[in-house]
Design a protein around this motif. Structure first.
Motif, PDB file in Angstrom:
ATOM      1  N   GLY A 110       0.789  -1.221   0.000  1.00 48.31           N
ATOM      2  CA  GLY A 110       0.000   0.000   0.000  1.00 48.31           C
ATOM      3  C   GLY A 110       0.825   1.277   0.000  1.00 48.31           C
ATOM      4  N   ILE A 111       1.994   1.258  -0.624  1.00 51.16           N
ATOM      5  CA  ILE A 111       2.874   2.436  -0.674  1.00 51.16           C
ATOM      6  C   ILE A 111       2.410   3.352  -1.809  1.00 51.16           C
ATOM      7  N   THR A 112       2.215   4.617  -1.478  1.00 49.47           N
ATOM      8  CA  THR A 112       1.823   5.616  -2.473  1.00 49.47           C
ATOM      9  C   THR A 112       3.034   6.463  -2.832  1.00 49.47           C
ATOM     10  N   PRO A 113       3.500   6.428  -4.063  1.00 47.82           N
ATOM     11  CA  PRO A 113       4.653   7.249  -4.456  1.00 47.82           C
ATOM     12  C   PRO A 113       4.257   8.718  -4.541  1.00 47.82           C
ATOM     13  N   PRO A 114       5.228   9.633  -4.609  1.00 48.84           N
ATOM     14  CA  PRO A 114       4.905  11.061  -4.674  1.00 48.84           C
ATOM     15  C   PRO A 114       4.144  11.457  -5.939  1.00 48.84           C
ATOM     16  N   ARG A 115       4.344  10.726  -7.010  1.00 51.89           N
ATOM     17  CA  ARG A 115       3.725  11.030  -8.300  1.00 51.89           C
ATOM     18  C   ARG A 115       3.306   9.727  -8.949  1.00 51.89           C
ATOM     19  N   ASP A 116       2.464   9.803  -9.966  1.00 50.85           N
ATOM     20  CA  ASP A 116       2.079   8.595 -10.688  1.00 50.85           C
ATOM     21  C   ASP A 116       3.311   7.915 -11.272  1.00 50.85           C
ATOM     22  N   LEU A 117       3.329   6.594 -11.171  1.00 52.67           N
ATOM     23  CA  LEU A 117       4.378   5.788 -11.789  1.00 52.67           C
ATOM     24  C   LEU A 117       3.749   4.930 -12.875  1.00 52.67           C
ATOM     25  N   VAL A 118       4.346   4.927 -14.051  1.00 58.65           N
ATOM     26  CA  VAL A 118       3.923   4.050 -15.135  1.00 58.65           C
ATOM     27  C   VAL A 118       5.051   3.055 -15.371  1.00 58.65           C
TER      28      VAL A 118
END
Length: 441
Positions: free
Chosen positions: A134-142
């Motif tokens: 459930g880790i949310t990165p600072p920005r969207d990752l593709v």
């Protein structure tokens, strides 16, 4: 980050090596890309990703995409890309089978171990951890796992950029191969100093076919219009030619840091002599300070006693940023009037500056795992999928596949080489760094 993710990165990379994804450049003989894509897709869906699997312009040339939403949807997304294909390997030349994925003597062995299933294993392990925990990165990752990089991306990144730009929606920056690896030098005090090379530039990739035509005839006659002679003379002139030295901003900055660390003074009037002082490092820099044109293929004739009417050659050209027009003029002068040329593949050179938040995030991630790390920009003499993403989609691209390497390992020679292998500890290190980087990017 738990050690389980480090070990998973090694296991995933080994599994991927065992899937033969040889890219011969001939679509009829390419194997394994779909199987590798299906493996990646299964590992991502297992932890809850919604993936998109896309065939890129030809049968079984499959790519896998997964997007992880970030904390700030207003920021540009970061593309993290790796390719699934590898160049051919002849098992008879190897110490281990090139598709064994063997782990021995502290190394993971096999075709793709450094180019680039090591990075794909790291990407996959970190992507799975983020989703699972459930880790949310600072920005969207593709996350993109791509086909056909080893043949220029016609059935991979180039096709995707042309036909499916929606898959990259919002991506403003990208990281992929070849960079983030360590290079150990001896500093002024005689102590080891580790530089981590971040790729900020690539030479252009220009594969060229030459043709010469002449008059067919009997092999026993005096013959003054021989296509083979005309072609091979032109090929020899081109292959022996030394193109002029050109120092880009990237190479100058790289050389300045190396000079500061080692005390070696770079004399631009005798750059070849200066480069010779750097030992194995000279191969890395030497290939980026001038254009190159290396003959790689010849084809002519069908019988020993028949002079053919045509002959062909293929030349692998790599062009320094900003030099394409001048390079072509120089090539045409060398070829002369009896030989024509056409581009088989023509992909642009790239160069970006070594600054900004993303570059700082790379440095921070590296120094968190290696306090003695110092990052430095460099130019890659080859090419990557970044060419499609910068030229067609406007992304700012970097090579960042982090590895802390043994000082005595000739890393450059392992790319496309016999007994390709990567230290297992380097893979573990890379997984930790990539995890930190993507949590701080």
């Amino acid at each position: 980050m738990s050690s389980a993710v480090e070990e998973e990165a090694v296991e995933l990379a080994a599994d991927l090596i065992r899937i033969d994804t040889t890219n011969t450049g001939d679509p009829d003989t390419v194997v394994g890309e779909r199987e590798a894509a299906e493996y990646v897709a299964a590992k991502l869906t297992e932890v809850g990703y919604e993936i998109e699997m896309v065939e890129s312009g030809a049968a079984r040339r499959d790519n896998v995409f997964a997007r992880l939403p970030g904390a700030d949807p207003e920021r540009g997304a970061l593309l993290v890309h790796g390719h699934l294909d590898v160049v051919p390997a002849d098992p008879s030349e190897w110490s281990v089978h090139p598709f064994s994925g063997a782990i021995q003597d502290g190394y993971l062995w096999g075709r793709g171990a450094v180019d680039m299933k090591d990075m794909v294993g790291m990407m996959l392990a970190v992507a799975r951890r983020f989703k699972r925990d459930g880790i949310t990165p600072p920005r969207d990752l593709v996350f993109a796992f791509l086909a056909d990089e080893e043949a220029g991306g016609k059935y991979g990144s180039q096709w995707l950029a042309d036909n499916r730009p929606d898959l990259f929606e919002g991506c403003t920056e990208a990281v992929g191969e070849v960079g983030g690896f360590s290079l150990t030098l001896t500093d002024k005090q005689g102590d080891p100093a580790r530089l981590y090379l971040i790729e900020t530039a690539e030479k252009g990739m220009a594969w060229m076919r030459l043709r010469a035509r002449g008059r067919a005839g009997h092999g026993s006659f005096v013959h003054e219009d021989n296509a083979v002679t005309n072609l091979t003379e032109a090929v020899a002139r081109l292959g022996r030619h030394r193109f002029p030295l050109v120092l880009t901003d990237t190479v100058r900055e790289f050389m300045a840091v190396v000079g500061e660390v080692t005390g070696i003074e770079f004399d631009e009037k005798d750059l070849d002599g200066t480069l010779a002082k750097l030992g194995p490092l000279s191969r890395i820099i030497g290939a980026t300070v001038r254009d190159t044109a290396n003959p790689t293929m010849l084809n002519a004739g069908y019988k020993a006693n028949v002079i053919p009417s045509s002959a062909e050659a293929v030349i692998d050209c790599r062009v320094v940023p900003g030099r394409q027009d001048a390079f072509e003029r120089e090539v045409d002068e060398l070829l002369g009037p009896d030989v024509t040329r056409e581009w088989v593949t023509l992909l642009p050179a790239l160069e970006t500056t070594f600054d900004g938040d993303l570059v700082q995030a790379m440095a921070d991630a590296l120094t968190s795992e290696d306090p003695d790390a110092r990052t430095v920009p460099y130019m890659l003499s080859g090419g990557t999928d970044a060419k499609a993403f910068e030229e067609k989609l406007g992304m700012r691209c970097f090579g960042f596949a982090p590895l802390r390497l043994p000082p005595d390992l000739d890393f450059a020679s392992l790319f496309h080489g016999v007994d390709e292998r990567v230290p297992v500890d380097s893979l573990r290190f890379g997984a930790r760094v990539l995890d930190r980087f993507l949590r701080g990017c």
